[in-house]
Design an enzyme around this catalytic site. Structure first.
Site, short mmCIF file in Angstrom:
data_model
loop_
_atom_site.label_atom_id
_atom_site.label_comp_id
_atom_site.label_asym_id
_atom_site.label_seq_id
_atom_site.Cartn_x
_atom_site.Cartn_y
_atom_site.Cartn_z
N ASP A 444 0.84 -1.20 0.00
CA ASP A 444 0.00 0.00 0.00
C ASP A 444 0.88 1.26 0.00
OD1 ASP A 444 -2.31 1.50 0.08
OD2 ASP A 444 -3.21 0.38 1.74
N ASP A 508 -10.92 1.56 -3.32
CA ASP A 508 -11.48 1.22 -2.01
C ASP A 508 -13.00 1.18 -2.06
OD1 ASP A 508 -9.08 0.86 -0.81
OD2 ASP A 508 -9.06 2.76 0.28
C1 GLA Z 1 -5.81 1.78 2.14
C2 GLA Z 1 -6.19 0.64 1.21
C3 GLA Z 1 -7.26 -0.20 1.85
C4 GLA Z 1 -6.78 -0.73 3.18
C5 GLA Z 1 -6.35 0.43 4.07
C6 GLA Z 1 -5.71 -0.07 5.34
O1 GLA Z 1 -6.84 2.70 2.23
O2 GLA Z 1 -6.61 1.12 -0.03
O3 GLA Z 1 -7.61 -1.27 1.01
O4 GLA Z 1 -5.72 -1.61 2.98
O5 GLA Z 1 -5.43 1.28 3.42
O6 GLA Z 1 -5.29 0.96 6.15
#
Ligand code: GLA
Length: 723
Positions: A444, A508
């Site tokens: 990430d 997301d």
């Molecule tokens: C980001 C990612 C999510 C999740 C969060 C965790 O927003 O896009 O899918 O992994 O971080 O903190």
């Protein structure tokens, strides 16, 4: 010796470059031409010189420059302390073959050498443009802008992409009627709002119609995309890396290489473009990695438990996921030392002792005993101020001395351009991968780069390369580990990151009503096998919207499928439907991930339809996302079939009772099989049921004969039908 022209041929088309007065021009990109036709194309490319402009005219070369009298957006802008500001590189040598051409252009006065390389992939017809600038002068050369290439455009309707967190890949159409469109992305990552991709085509181009040129700059840092109508009416496109002021300075003898600009052309609209780009991404960008192994159906813990990690609960989630058919269990954020919310601990990559007193092994063993792989979330480029890492090394983040560095999601960006920082992060991730059978990292990256300086110098370029180097080093050390590229969802989705990652977390936002359009746009440039697509909860945590399992699962079905919800909260009916959809995904997985994905057009703007096809048959999905405009939906015209062959068609999710939405439904919509030739299915299409909003109709097609006269038995087993 400089030839007057070079012809590259591949993918059923030719690119013709003409070399004249030391400038290289792309004069033809279209159907394959013979040598004689190529000469004619070069002759006819001379448009003359209008009044009111410079006497020599304004050549639109691959790198048009102000020093050549070009008054449009130049492809190269330089500076030296002695006041030098003009660059005029002229071609001094050309080397060309059937699928690649390279030329060198020199400017002794400005003290620079330009090398340009264009390759054409013979199988798919995707072209790659890359440029290198070397400082051959005696003082520091500052590069303000270097386009990977400037390409002439034949048409003037642009499709660009806007977006935001949880709303990536929003298509925006514009006619290039006058002036310049500049899509600048200054976020230091590929971005949610200005990814460096565009399609330019004939006005009104659609999924299947119109001549289009697709452009994709492969770079995960800051970028610029330029689309311009010149003052004489011609059009150009440029793409390149966007530098911070003074960022790209070359000492004598140093060189800069641009990112690669990939481009493909189609005269059959966006689907024709994707038909070139999808196999190119799979086979060339990703080197065929995905074909080696089916993409495992994934369960990700984020929207099931967020930061609330409890070993027994996670084991129960794993049990439930495995029972649904999941093949990979991914432990998302919240597992590492002291991480109970998003304000602390990034940088301290060891299990939280309270949540995992015996480390990760008990969970990993449990997951693997269920027959699933284990994956882990990491965000290696970042650290929170409240972390042991930054407490010990407060100077390890990118920053500008004397200025307050703003936080993003409570975190700073680590200065990975420094070897000791990169080594320390490598060592932590490496030891996790050595200690455990971890098959997958969700990598990430959750903040924009600002104040991105290292040792007092702007460093977005160097940081971007350092991120690539860190991933490359981990991959080289752990070649079996797959990596997903995530940046607050789809903020780092591009071809350069895909050279070293295996999947993209598309967004997301898993709400199928949003995802359908988002994924549709995403698949213009990316094949469905890399598109992470997860089945969420009935009430979406981001949009608040409600949706049924049929639509949620059908939306994930056409990507790299997974679950992003607590499966213990699914009703029995939802679980049965989801397990069936996962089984359906596995049955069609090869076709979905290695076949051809076609975005089917439908006249109802509230409907969306996709089709995955190969030589054996197809899977078709029609969804109703807003109330239908007409009393009966227009038939769904299929595509990509062998028109002369016969297919058996079956709706595999017919309603359990006759539909109340019509007095009489088409028999096919109620589950009666039909046989028809490809020709009939393409021209006449499938008669559709009237669906409620959120409704889905899924069809399987099986090729049962090679000629249209074949009349076969309905062989699709009833067991294939939805519960
Ligand atoms: C980001 C990612 C999510 C999740 C969060 C965790 O927003 O896009 O899918 O992994 O971080 O903190």
């Amino acid at each position: 010796m400089i030839p007057p022209l070079v012809r590259l041929s591949g993918g059923g088309q030719s690119l013709i470059f003409a070399f004249e007065s030391g400038l290289a021009r792309l004069v033809w990109w279209g159907a394959e031409l013979s040598a004689m036709e190529a000469e004619a194309a070069v002759r006819l490319a001379d448009r003359g010189i209008p009044q009111g402009m410079l006497d020599a005219g304004e050549a639109l070369s691959l790198h048009p420059c102000a020093a050549q009298g070009f008054t449009g957006f130049p492809a190269l802008e330089i500076r030296r302390d002695d006041g030098t500001f003009l660059a005029d590189p002229r071609v001094t040598g050309v080397r060309g073959g059937a699928d690649a051409v390279e030329w060198r252009a020199m400017d002794r006065l400005a003290g620079l050498d330009l090398s340009v390389k264009v390759t054409l992939d013979a199988a798919t017809g995707v072209a790659a443009f890359k440029t290198r600038v070397e400082n051959t002068g005696g003082s520091t050369l500052c590069l303000d802008w270097v386009a990977s290439a400037a390409l002439p455009l034949d048409e003037d309707e642009a499709l660009m992409f806007d977006g935001r967190w949880a709303g990536e890949m929003r298509p925006v159409r514009a006619r290039l009627t006058t002036g310049t469109w500049l899509k600048d992305n200054r976020t230091g990552r590929t971005s949610h709002h200005a990814p460096p991709f565009a399609v330019v085509g004939a006005p009104g181009f659609g999924e299947d119609e119109g001549e289009v040129l697709g452009l994709h700059l492969a770079w995960s840092g800051s970028t610029r995309l330029v689309l311009e109508r010149l003052r004489d009416g011609r059009l150009q496109a440029q793409a390149g890396e966007l530098f911070l002021p003074g960022e790209m300075t070359l000492a004598p003898g140093e060189a800069y290489e641009t990112p690669t600009l990939y481009a493909a052309r189609s005269d059959r609209g966006l689907n024709g473009l994707s038909a070139r780009l999808h196999p190119f991404v799979r086979d060339v960008i990703m080197g065929g990695r995905l074909a080696a192994r089916p993409r495992p159906v994934t369960f990700n813990t984020w929207e099931a438990v967020y930061f609330r990690h409890d070993l027994d609960e996670l084991k129960a989630l794993a049990d439930r996921a495995a029972a649904l058919g999941v093949e990979r269990f991914v432990l998302d954020d919240g597992w590492f030392a002291g991480r109970h919310d998003d304000t602390t601990s990034l940088g301290d990559w060891r299990p939280d002792p309270a949540k995992y007193p015996e480390g990760l092994s008990p969970l990993i063993d449990h997951v693997r005993a269920l027959g699933m792989e284990f994956g882990l979330w990491v965000e290696p480029e970042m650290a929170n101020p409240a972390s042991e890492l930054l407490a010990a090394h407060p100077d390890w983040s990118l920053k500008v001395a004397g200025r307050e560095q703003p936080l993003g999601r409570g975190q700073y960006v680590l200065d990975l351009t420094r070897a000791e920082v990169s080594d320390a992060i490598f060592a932590q991730i490496d030891s996790l991968l050595r200690a455990h059978p971890i098959a997958y990292l969700k990598w990430d990256m959750n903040r924009d780069l600002t104040h991105a300086a290292s040792a007092g110098r702007p460093a977005v370029h160097a940081q971007t390369q350092a991120v690539y180097a860190l991933i490359d080093r981990l991959r080289a050390t752990h070649p079996g580990v797959e990596i997903e590229s995530c940046a607050s969802g789809g903020g780092r989705a591009d071809y350069e990151i895909l050279k070293r990652t295996d999947r993209i977390w598309t967004s997301d936002n898993n709400d199928p009503f949003v995802r359908q359009a988002l994924q549709r746009a995403f698949t213009i440039f990316f094949p469905p096998g890399v598109m992470g697509a997860h089945v969420p909860a009935a009430i979406n945590p981001i949009t608040g919207g409600r949706s049924g399992m049929a639509l949620r699962a059908a939306t994930a079905l056409f990507g790299h499928m997974g679950i992003e919800a607590d499966p213990r909260r699914f009703s029995l009916g939802e679980s049965e439907r989801l397990a069936w959809m996962i089984a359906l995904h596995k049955r069609h997985r090869r076709r979905l991930h290695s076949g051809r994905l076609i975005r089917l057009p439908h006249p109802d703007p509230g409907a969306s339809a996709l089709m995955a096809t190969d030589s054996e048959g197809a899977l078709v999905c029609f969804t109703q996302l807003a109330p239908s405009m007409t009393a009966t939906p227009a038939p769904l015209k299929l595509s990509g079939l062998d028109e002369a062959a016969t297919y058996l068609v079956l709706r595999i999710d017919p309603p359990s009772r006759p539909s109340a939405m019509m007095k009489r439904s088409p028999p096919l919509a109620e589950g009666a099989p039909a046989t028809a030739s490809g020709r009939v299915l393409v021209r006449q299409g499938l008669p559709l049921p009237v669906l409620r909003v959120g409704g889905v109709a899924l069809y399987e097609l099986e090729r049962i004969g090679d000629d249209a006269a074949f009349s076969g038995e309905a062989r699709l087993a009833p067991a294939r039908r939805a519960p």
